[in-house]
Design an enzyme around this catalytic site. Sequence first.
Site, PDB file in Angstrom:
ATOM      1  N   GLN A   1      -5.788  -3.258  10.562  1.00  0.00           N
ATOM      2  CA  GLN A   1      -4.691  -2.638  11.297  1.00  0.00           C
ATOM      3  C   GLN A   1      -5.117  -1.342  11.977  1.00  0.00           C
ATOM      4  O   GLN A   1      -4.284  -0.493  12.288  1.00  0.00           O
ATOM      5  CB  GLN A   1      -3.516  -2.361  10.356  1.00  0.00           C
ATOM      6  CG  GLN A   1      -2.878  -3.625   9.820  1.00  0.00           C
ATOM      7  CD  GLN A   1      -1.660  -3.305   8.973  1.00  0.00           C
ATOM      8  OE1 GLN A   1      -0.643  -2.851   9.470  1.00  0.00           O
ATOM      9  NE2 GLN A   1      -1.774  -3.517   7.674  1.00  0.00           N
TER      10      GLN A   1
ATOM     11  N   ARG B   1       4.871  -7.359  11.138  1.00  0.00           N
ATOM     12  CA  ARG B   1       6.083  -6.554  10.970  1.00  0.00           C
ATOM     13  C   ARG B   1       7.259  -7.434  10.583  1.00  0.00           C
ATOM     14  O   ARG B   1       8.275  -6.954  10.092  1.00  0.00           O
ATOM     15  CB  ARG B   1       6.451  -5.805  12.275  1.00  0.00           C
ATOM     16  CG  ARG B   1       5.457  -4.796  12.820  1.00  0.00           C
ATOM     17  CD  ARG B   1       4.983  -3.823  11.796  1.00  0.00           C
ATOM     18  NE  ARG B   1       3.717  -4.275  11.215  1.00  0.00           N
ATOM     19  CZ  ARG B   1       3.263  -3.855  10.031  1.00  0.00           C
ATOM     20  NH1 ARG B   1       3.935  -3.000   9.309  1.00  0.00           N
ATOM     21  NH2 ARG B   1       2.117  -4.307   9.549  1.00  0.00           N
TER      22      ARG B   1
ATOM     23  N   ASP C   1      -1.958   7.835   3.683  1.00  0.00           N
ATOM     24  CA  ASP C   1      -1.546   6.486   4.088  1.00  0.00           C
ATOM     25  C   ASP C   1      -2.209   6.158   5.426  1.00  0.00           C
ATOM     26  O   ASP C   1      -2.579   7.066   6.165  1.00  0.00           O
ATOM     27  CB  ASP C   1      -0.007   6.439   4.236  1.00  0.00           C
ATOM     28  CG  ASP C   1       0.540   5.006   4.191  1.00  0.00           C
ATOM     29  OD1 ASP C   1      -0.251   4.053   4.021  1.00  0.00           O
ATOM     30  OD2 ASP C   1       1.773   4.839   4.320  1.00  0.00           O
ATOM     31  N   GLU C   2      -2.338   4.893   5.752  1.00  0.00           N
ATOM     32  CA  GLU C   2      -2.906   4.465   7.048  1.00  0.00           C
ATOM     33  C   GLU C   2      -4.246   5.143   7.326  1.00  0.00           C
ATOM     34  O   GLU C   2      -4.510   5.619   8.434  1.00  0.00           O
ATOM     35  CB  GLU C   2      -1.925   4.788   8.203  1.00  0.00           C
ATOM     36  CG  GLU C   2      -0.510   4.294   7.982  1.00  0.00           C
ATOM     37  CD  GLU C   2      -0.320   2.831   8.397  1.00  0.00           C
ATOM     38  OE1 GLU C   2      -1.304   2.162   8.783  1.00  0.00           O
ATOM     39  OE2 GLU C   2       0.829   2.358   8.309  1.00  0.00           O
TER      40      GLU C   2
ATOM     41  N   LYS D   1       0.831  -1.212   0.000  1.00  0.00           N
ATOM     42  CA  LYS D   1       0.000   0.000   0.000  1.00  0.00           C
ATOM     43  C   LYS D   1       0.864   1.260   0.000  1.00  0.00           C
ATOM     44  O   LYS D   1       0.634   2.178  -0.772  1.00  0.00           O
ATOM     45  CB  LYS D   1      -0.910   0.028   1.247  1.00  0.00           C
ATOM     46  CG  LYS D   1      -1.935  -1.082   1.266  1.00  0.00           C
ATOM     47  CD  LYS D   1      -2.835  -0.997   2.482  1.00  0.00           C
ATOM     48  CE  LYS D   1      -2.113  -1.216   3.797  1.00  0.00           C
ATOM     49  NZ  LYS D   1      -1.521  -2.549   3.976  1.00  0.00           N
ATOM     50  N   THR D   2       1.853   1.269   0.881  1.00  0.00           N
ATOM     51  CA  THR D   2       2.712   2.443   0.960  1.00  0.00           C
ATOM     52  C   THR D   2       3.504   2.592  -0.339  1.00  0.00           C
ATOM     53  O   THR D   2       3.719   3.692  -0.835  1.00  0.00           O
ATOM     54  CB  THR D   2       3.634   2.331   2.193  1.00  0.00           C
ATOM     55  OG1 THR D   2       2.812   2.175   3.348  1.00  0.00           O
ATOM     56  CG2 THR D   2       4.493   3.562   2.362  1.00  0.00           C
TER      57      THR D   2
HETATM   58  N1  ATP Z   1       5.707  -5.433  -6.327  1.00  0.00           N
HETATM   59  C1  ATP Z   1       6.642  -5.541  -5.390  1.00  0.00           C
HETATM   60  N2  ATP Z   1       7.816  -6.136  -5.643  1.00  0.00           N
HETATM   61  C2  ATP Z   1       8.766  -6.287  -4.704  1.00  0.00           C
HETATM   62  N3  ATP Z   1       8.644  -5.849  -3.446  1.00  0.00           N
HETATM   63  C3  ATP Z   1       7.505  -5.226  -3.120  1.00  0.00           C
HETATM   64  C4  ATP Z   1       6.450  -5.053  -4.055  1.00  0.00           C
HETATM   65  N4  ATP Z   1       5.451  -4.416  -3.424  1.00  0.00           N
HETATM   66  C5  ATP Z   1       5.850  -4.186  -2.161  1.00  0.00           C
HETATM   67  N5  ATP Z   1       7.092  -4.674  -1.952  1.00  0.00           N
HETATM   68  C6  ATP Z   1       7.864  -4.643  -0.695  1.00  0.00           C
HETATM   69  O1  ATP Z   1       7.075  -5.283   0.311  1.00  0.00           O
HETATM   70  C7  ATP Z   1       7.204  -4.643   1.560  1.00  0.00           C
HETATM   71  C8  ATP Z   1       5.846  -4.185   2.060  1.00  0.00           C
HETATM   72  O2  ATP Z   1       5.373  -3.118   1.277  1.00  0.00           O
HETATM   73  P1  ATP Z   1       4.638  -1.880   1.917  1.00  0.00           P
HETATM   74  O3  ATP Z   1       5.352  -1.427   3.126  1.00  0.00           O
HETATM   75  O4  ATP Z   1       4.360  -0.890   0.854  1.00  0.00           O
HETATM   76  O5  ATP Z   1       3.293  -2.608   2.362  1.00  0.00           O
HETATM   77  P2  ATP Z   1       2.052  -2.014   3.126  1.00  0.00           P
HETATM   78  O6  ATP Z   1       0.860  -2.611   2.511  1.00  0.00           O
HETATM   79  O7  ATP Z   1       2.147  -0.538   3.165  1.00  0.00           O
HETATM   80  O8  ATP Z   1       2.276  -2.646   4.581  1.00  0.00           O
HETATM   81  P3  ATP Z   1       1.625  -2.168   5.970  1.00  0.00           P
HETATM   82  O9  ATP Z   1       0.202  -2.639   5.923  1.00  0.00           O
HETATM   83  O10 ATP Z   1       2.405  -2.892   7.004  1.00  0.00           O
HETATM   84  O11 ATP Z   1       1.743  -0.688   6.029  1.00  0.00           O
HETATM   85  C9  ATP Z   1       8.166  -3.494   1.341  1.00  0.00           C
HETATM   86  O12 ATP Z   1       9.470  -3.903   1.693  1.00  0.00           O
HETATM   87  C10 ATP Z   1       8.048  -3.240  -0.158  1.00  0.00           C
HETATM   88  O13 ATP Z   1       9.207  -2.642  -0.668  1.00  0.00           O
HETATM   89 MG    MG Z   2       2.277   0.817   4.789  1.00  0.00          MG
END
Ligand code: ATP
Ligand code: MG
Length: 773
Positions: A256, A614, A225-226, A33-34
Amino acid sequence: MEAYLAELNDAQRAPVLQKDGAMIVIAGAGSGKTRVLTYRIAYLMNQGVDPFNILALTFTNKAAREMKHRISQIVGSSEAKNLWMGTFHSIFAKMLRFEADKLGYPSNFTIYDTQDSQSVIRAIIKDMQLDKDVYKYKQVYSRISSYKNSLITVKAYFQNPELKEADAMAKKPRMGEIYKAYVDRCFKAGAMDFDDLLLKTNELLNRFPDVLHKYQNRFRYILVDEYQDTNHSQYLIVKALSDKFQNICVVGDDAQSIYAFRGANINNILNFQKDYDNVQMYRLEQNYRSTKNIVNAANSVIDKNQTKLEKVVWTANDDGPKIVVNRLLTDGEEGRFVASSIFETKMQNQLNNDDFAILYRTNAQSRAMEDALRKKDIPYRIYGGLSFYQRKEIKDVLSYLRLLINPKDEEALKRVINYPTRGIGQTTMDRLGIAANQYGKSMFEVIENLDHLDLKINKSTRTKLDNFVNMIKHFTILSENADAYTVADTVAKKTGLLQELKKDGTPEGIARIENIEELLNGVKDFVEGQKELADASGSLSEFLEDVALATDMDKDTSDDNKVALMTIHLAKGLEFPYVYIVGMEEDLFPSAMSMNTRSELEEERRLFYVALTRAEKQAYLTYTQSRYRWGKLVDAEPSRFIEEIDDQFKDYMIPQDDYKYKPLIDTDIFGDDVDKSKLRQTKPKNGTPPPSHKPTEQQLRKLRKMKPASSEPAKATNNIQLEAGNEVEHMRFGKGKVLKIDGVGQDKKAEIDFENGGIKKLLLRFAKLKVLS
Ligand SMILES: Nc1ncnc2c1ncn2[C@@H]1O[C@H](COP(=O)(O)OP(=O)(O)OP(=O)(O)O)[C@@H](O)[C@H]1O
Ligand SMILES: [Mg+2]
């Protein structure tokens, strides 16, 4: 296609490529997402959107910095600099500076931190002669905070008899008056507290249509975000600003949402589709962060919540090791286990300290972890404790700086007017305070005008007050031409602060001087950094704002190779290869205070989901059998959340059938035995109050010494070659025969048929076995 777009999967790319309109990305942890937000901003800029027209709101300033860094790599740093990215508080503080006069505030208004706000409230409770055990200042503060976040102003409060009734029911009939006095005092001091930054932004956007239009036109693209953790006040700001263009992209995960206790409203995410026209909903399902075992374990837990949006989260990553569950005797043992495990894992896999995080439910749990890490010489950093800027000596310097920028700032004035001592006593201060109230002026103004006022203050004190005011004014003039560093340096030297500490000469005094030096270095760095920015100059006001909103989390620690210690709440959005979640006990996690309703329990479960997700490579859960709570050693039960992890994804270091079994003589993994019947005496029985004294270290040591006579201490078996057929001896289970060896490295297990204990599976890295043949 631009190269960076290839770093997204199809599902992630879709919301990035949809340039306009309202959209929501709902997805589980670690699904990117981020990353989507980050890449979306880069893409918008590539499509010709001016960075001045983009607003991105993040959970921490650190997250904003990291996103900006990545965006700079894609679009170039000169462009990325102009983005408005940061927390709600920092972004809207900046906006309020420009518009402060409309609300009757000086543009150099002070931002009161929690300490300042609570100190104002304490003074009010005292002045009103209220019982401070009924009106506890921290409770009063959080009550006021929740009014503000629900947009209940003082006026609204008095118009709503229900609120008054509720406070009366809570035995605080005079809450409304305190609220009013608090708001008045802050206003008179030219100060906003944290919640004001949102409340006043709402007021600004509601009352001044021209201001609203200005910012609606400016922020054509808004990203949040969040989103699941936005409160009502934040929700309304976003809604107002995005109303015109409706180019809004929010990302979040209902699973979350962990800030309901601070007013976050999960409905903001659930209702998003009703709030905007033609909302596009995107879902991401692939987790890139964690192993299969972690993802599946987390899924199996969150599944137990009834209130949730159905989501799929899967990963193509390796299975990885299972979640390791371990039981320890006390928090001291727990700390030692975690420290040893970190040490071993680090050595075996050539890792860095910052590959590890220790997460806990309450800050108090950090102490045992710290002790153990220190003993093993493992560098660590605690996040979210008292921030650097809240240390006494730092706050002293900052208070001078705040005062010279905003002389009305009463909290700052009170703090430094007689520090270092200048012979201005409490009686004088009380008289000044009364006069200030009487004339509706700030204390500083009263001092400035002493000659014209009839106050009972003698001549020599008047001279002292005069000198103080002149010194501050001198600094103010300096600050108009000099940068923040020059001013701060002059203040530290000329006020006598440094001399005072030097005179002190104790190690603490020296440490404080070093801290002030660190502060000055920080100011210097800040000034250098600001000078590169288009719309900043490195002035003292800019620095103070940065500091007021800096949380400990925000400190730049990229070169900081340390184990991270923090509460789970703070860990949101972060990731670490190895995560230890400690204190997995009933009443601690889930917290005793959150078990009254299903929804509270569900929030605790979401918190556990956040904690587990995490971890990238491995998660450890630990719980103790007895723990000091409120000064007493009490029996602890393993957290229900351990049980809720599907069995196939977890491994007990202590054999599972032993899990609830509590023998009289128990062996913990370090081979220390304790007569548990002694410890358990502290549990209340039949209404008899437990002895409230804490066993001394000596008593505990004695308890530990009562081991069954054993010839030689057994060693953990991880370095011993063991194979099927070997005869071994275990301290508790006695002699046994190895049936089978499973797994490799960290995961190596032996299935052993014990004479006394039957067949058990033991993790070799921890089991202490003596090989007999
Ligand atoms: N398409 C992709 N290819 C490779 N790595 C990825 C890809 N998408 C996300 N990642 C990696 O996966 C991890 C999680 O991504 P991210 O932090 O954006 O998730 P999130 O959904 O925001 O998580 P959270 O819910 O904990 O905030 C990060 O290290 C990110 O760089
Ligand atoms: Mg995130």
